[in-house]
Each structure stands twice: as structure tokens, then as C-alpha cells.
Scaffold this motif. Structure first.
Motif, short mmCIF file in Angstrom:
data_model
loop_
_atom_site.label_atom_id
_atom_site.label_comp_id
_atom_site.label_asym_id
_atom_site.label_seq_id
_atom_site.Cartn_x
_atom_site.Cartn_y
_atom_site.Cartn_z
N ASN A 7 5.37 -7.68 -2.39
CA ASN A 7 4.43 -6.57 -2.61
C ASN A 7 5.14 -5.25 -2.31
N TRP A 8 5.82 -4.70 -3.29
CA TRP A 8 6.59 -3.48 -3.09
C TRP A 8 5.73 -2.27 -2.72
N GLN A 10 3.33 -1.93 -0.82
CA GLN A 10 2.93 -1.90 0.59
C GLN A 10 3.90 -1.07 1.43
N LEU A 11 5.13 -0.85 0.91
CA LEU A 11 6.13 -0.10 1.66
C LEU A 11 5.94 1.41 1.55
N GLN A 12 5.10 1.85 0.62
CA GLN A 12 4.94 3.30 0.44
C GLN A 12 4.02 3.88 1.50
N ASN A 13 4.48 4.96 2.10
CA ASN A 13 3.69 5.71 3.07
C ASN A 13 3.79 7.18 2.67
N GLY A 19 8.29 0.24 6.82
CA GLY A 19 7.97 -1.16 6.94
C GLY A 19 8.32 -1.70 8.30
N GLU A 28 2.60 -8.44 13.09
CA GLU A 28 3.37 -7.55 12.21
C GLU A 28 4.58 -8.32 11.68
N ASN A 31 8.78 -7.02 6.77
CA ASN A 31 8.75 -6.82 5.31
C ASN A 31 9.81 -5.82 4.84
N HIS A 470 -3.95 8.09 5.38
CA HIS A 470 -3.55 6.74 4.99
C HIS A 470 -4.37 5.63 5.65
N ASP A 471 -5.00 5.92 6.78
CA ASP A 471 -5.62 4.86 7.58
C ASP A 471 -7.15 4.91 7.49
#
Length: 512
Positions: A7-8, A10-13, A19, A28, A31, A470-471
């Protein structure tokens, strides 16, 4: 090399990649592995090649890291990905995020792109990547593209791999800061050491900022006795390297007091944020830091617009406008939001020389709008030196700043799947609730959430409720100019929030 089920996204912030790089925290799972990092290096080179219209063999990419335990392994992996694409990689070793950008615009290096391995102030098990070109840090859309390229993996390895060479770029970056401070102070009798006679304590929190004491302050003549946690240690054994952390700020304040120093400096892990401490051991952070650097900027650029995030105080607005003659433009949270807004204002013809968040992210027009904690502190050190020569204290610049009597931030968790929709619904309900309260007035021209001015004698302040970037969280900020004001405001809000399903109120809000 394929990871078809990974799941690429998921790494975006936002505009970064972040990650979990190490085991050790329950729940945790890792990843961000070396394999993933190598593919990301390849994807960035492919993106650079398309963006700059250059072949991969023509590209040079610099890579640096902070002090995290996972840094060396991930750096090797990223560099392997870069060279497999035929590009050359510069291994900068321990570096700062601002230095990595500077590697793209510094003669003798002029990297086509740069990558910083960091997860800022996050725990030891995390890591991430920040990307730069000579145009600045990549944006959210760019990161999405790079992750898409990583998922597709349509790029091919070069027949002739590139080479890796090691360079001490942080030394080059530090020397530039030294030259800038010397030129700005321009003392005829002590040009080489304009900080001579000043005792300055640095707290790097075992991150990447320890270089500043030895490679910037010492050559300028400062006494750095009592500086602490300068050695890089990715376990962060002393405190979190974060100017927003109370324990971290208490540590540098105590060090300044014990050493009877003239000034204290604290950096976050990758040195894109900073805060300071005055000679009395009082923190120069958040609104006070913004006021101080605003005073310096507005003396150099009268009438400039100062862009800040949304949670700055009313007293700061009055200080920037009434005392300094500037324009305070309160915008959204998020350092990229603040910087981009300042850039937009300049493009529209409204002069803006400073974009700064209360978190300590400060970016200046004169410095590529780069959020650079070391550069921000260096600007203050110039003022510190000049103040000493004139027999003044640097904090005289903010003597007329009105500060709140009390301030608190609460984080209200949203316990629904569609947290954004529910969060926005709560904000709309608070708007209705505010309209029913005597002496509550909704503040116009607010760019996120809802800001309310509280004018009753027992409250005298403001509150801001917004949705986290983001949260699944609603951050609530409250300030009051009277003793007991925050408790009075909080009690009223607690009854409001308790009437809404799907919220988990923090105990400190309920008990306030």
C-alpha cells in the motif's frame, strides 16, 4: 523488484513520506524497509528525469539523514536505487533538512535533486523522506506522483550504474552561515568573531543540530560551555528533539539558567525548526519567537505582511500591526500552507518577507522561503550581537508584546470512520452554539475551522476549533487574558462537546 500488494499511498504524509522503519512499538508494523527505500530512490530519479527533461545518467542526487538508528541502512538503500537508475549519488551523511535543499543551489554541488531521511520529532522507530529540487521542497501532488511511480515500477535499471561519493556538505552549509553572520554584524573591531563575549548554549536533543555549536558558534567567538545533547543518538535518550515539547523546552531553559548564559538555542531533529531562550531563562517560542523575528524583519522591510498559522494570539496581531507597523495575515496550520500563502501574496503584489508557524517552522523570502531553523536562529544572533554592543537586551524588541494570562490546547479524538465529515459537522454545530452565547463573536476571515472572540469579563480571550490536517482529531486552542478564564471557557465547551456522539474528550478538558 515488485511489491504488488504493498500500500504505497499509506506512506504519504502531506508533502513528505513517513513510515515505520524499526520494530519495537506495539501495533506499529514496519512499512519503510530498505527494499521500499530503494524503490523510492528509483522513483524519485525517474520523476526528476521527467520533470527536468534530463536523462537519468545526467542526474546527481544528494542524500542526507538525521540521527535516527534506521538512517544509515535506509540511506544506503536509497543511494542504491539512485545509482541503479544510472544517476550519481552524493552521500552527505549526517545533515539537516535545510542543508539538503541548499545542496541544490550551492556552487560546486548543484544537485539536480536531494533527499533528506528524517521523520522530524517522531519516535525512534519512524523515518521518512523529504525531497527537494532547486525550486524548493516537493509538494503534496509531487509526492503522490512519486508514490504512483513506485507502485508501477515501470522504470528500468541503467546498463551503466551511477557512482556514490561522500561529501561533508553540512560543513559547507555551516561555513555559509558563519559568513552571513559576520557580514550582517559587520563589527569593525571583531569582524571574524562578532559573538565574542557572548555565552550561548545549544541543545540539539541528540538530533542533527549539534554541528551548530561547533561549526557556527565557535568560529564566531561564542562561549558554548554547557551546550548539551550535541552528539547524534537516534534513541533520543534525553528528551524529544522538538521545540514544542515541554520537557525539551524546560531542559534548555534550565541549561541557560544554570550556565548564566546570554542565550539558548534548541533545534528539532532535522533542524528545520528552532526556538530560543533569553538570558533570564525565559523561552522565546511560539508567539514570542514570531514577535521577535517579526521585529527584525519589519525593521528591514517596513510594512511587510507576516504570514502565520491559525493559532497565533490576538496580542501578536496587535504587536505586529500597532507596534511594528506590519500586517499580520493569520492563515492555516501546516508549514507548507503558511509558506505557500506567503509566496502567493508576493506573487499577487503584496510584499511578505516572513512565513512562520507557532511550531517553529520559519521561512524567509531572502532564503528561498526555506523553513530553516539554523537560518532563523542566525538572524536572531545578529540581533543579539548588535544588542550587546548597544548595551541592550534582544528581548527589548518585544517588550510591548501583550501575552495571554492563560493558554491551553486540547486534542479531541473523533471516533467515527468518516472523521472529516463528522469533524466538520462538529465545527458547524459549534458555530450555532456560539451564536446562542452572550459575548461570543465569530471572527471573520478565518481560513480553517472556527475562531471565536470571547468578550465577557470572566473569559476575555478566544478559542479556535479546527480539524487536524491528517489525523481524526479536533484540536481546540483556548487563550484568556484573565485568571481562570480558560477553565470558565472549557467548562462551557465541555457540556457542548458531551452532547455530541462520536467524540472522545481528553480528561484534562473534562476536569478543567
Amino acid at each position: 523488484m515488485t511489491l504488488t500488494a504493498f500500500n504505497w499511498p499509506q506512506l504519504q504524509n502531506g508533502s513528505d513520506i513517513r513510515g515505520v522503519a524499526l520494530e519495537g512499538v506495539e501495533g506499529e508494523a514496519v512499512n519503510l524497509t530498505p527494499e521500499i527505500a530503494q524503490i523510492l530512490g528509483m522513483a524519485f530519479v525517474h520523476w526528476l528525469s521527467q520533470t527536468l527533461n534530463k536523462s537519468t545518467s545526467e542526474l546527481t542526487v544528494g542524500v542526507g539523514r538525521d540521527s535516527r538508528i534506521s538512517g544509515p541502512t535506509l540511506m544506503d538503500a536509497v543511494l542504491a536505487g539512485i545509482t541503479k537508475m544510472g544517476s550519481n549519488g552524493y552521500n552527505f551523511g549526517l545533515a539537516s533538512t535545510p542543508a539538503m535543499f541548499k545542496s541544490t543551489v550551492t556552487d560546486g554541488f548543484n544537485c539536480d535533486g536531494a533527499i533528506m531521511l528524517t521523520a522530524s520529532h517522531l519516535p525512534f522507530n519512524r523515518n521518512g523522506l523529504k525531497f527537494f529540487t532547486a525550486q524548493g521542497g516537493l509538494g503534496k501532488g509531487d509526492i503522490t506522483q512519486i508514490l504512483s511511480l513506485a507502485a508501477e515500477q515501470t522504470f528500468e535499471k541503467a546498463a551503466d550504474p551511477g557512482q556514490v561519493s561522500e561529501h561533508n556538505f553540512i560543513g559547507v552549509y555551516a561555513a555559509e552561515l558563519v559568513s552571513q553572520i559576520r557580514a550582517a554584524v559587520n563589527h569593525p573591531d571583531q569582524f571574524e568573531q562578532p559573538l565574542q563575549g557572548l555565552h550561548i548554549v545549544v541543545d540539539a536533543g541528540n538530533g542533527a543540530g549539534g554541528f551548530y555549536a561547533e561549526q557556527v558558534l565557535k568560529p564566531l567567538g561564542a562561549d558554548i560551555t554547557g551546550s548539551q545533547f550535541l552528539d547524534p543518538d537516534g534513541t533520543f535518550p534525553n528528551h524529544i528533539p522538538n521545540p514544542e515539547n515541554k520537557e525539551a523546552m524546560a531542559a534548555i531553559c534550565q541549561a541557560v539558567t544554570e550556565q548564566q548564559a546570554d542565550f539558548g538555542i534548541i533545534f528539532d531533529t532535522d533542524v528545520d525548526r528552532a526556538a530560543a531562550v533569553d538570558h533570564l531563562g525565559q523561552d522565546l517560542n511560539r508567539n514570542r519567537l514570531i514577535a521577535l523575528i517579526s521585529a527584525v524583519v519589519l525593521r528591514e522591510h517596513p510594512g511587510s505582511t507576516i504570514v502565520t498559522d491559525s493559532i497565533t494570539s490576538d496580542g501578536l496581531s496587535q504587536f505586529i500591526g500597532d507596534e511594528l507597523g506590519g500586517v499580520h495575515h493569520r492563515f492555516k496550520r501546516g508549514y507548507k500552507n503558511v509558506i505557500n500563502e506567503s509566496v502567493r501574496l508576493n506573487q499577487s503584489g503584496q510584499e511578505s518577507w516572513l512565513a512562520i508557524e507557532t511550531s517553529g517552522h520559519g521561512a524567509m523570502k531572502e532564503n528561498y522561503f526555506l523553513d530553516d531553523g539554523a537560518y532563523l536562529i542566525s538572524k536572531l544572533l545578529v540581533e543579539l550581537a548588535k544588542s550587546k554592543m548597544a548595551g541592550r537586551n534582544i528581548t527589548d524588541l518585544i517588550a510591548n508584546l501583550t501575552e495571554p494570562q492563560e493558554s491551553e490546547e486540547y486534542r479531541i479524538k473523533i471516533q467515527t470512520d468518516d472523521f472529516k465529515a463528522h469533524g466538520n459537522s462538529v465545527i458547524s454545530k459549534l458555530e450555532e452554539f456560539a451564536g446562542q452565547q452572550t459575548d461570543w463573536q465569530i471572527v471573520p476571515n478565518n481560513y480553517e475551522g472556527i475562531r471565536i472572540a470571547l468578550n465577557s469579563p470572566s473569559e476575555q480571550g478566544w478559542l479556535l476549533l479546527r480539524l487536524s490536517l491528517h489525523d481524526p482529531v479536533l484540536p481546540l486552542n483556548i487563550e484568556s487574558n484573565v485568571e481562570g478564564g480558560v477553565a470558565s471557557i472549557s467548562a462551557k465547551l465541555t457540556s457542548f462537546f458531551q452532547s455530541i456522539d462520536g467524540l472522545n474528550l481528553p480528561p484534562e478538558l473534562i476536569s478543567s
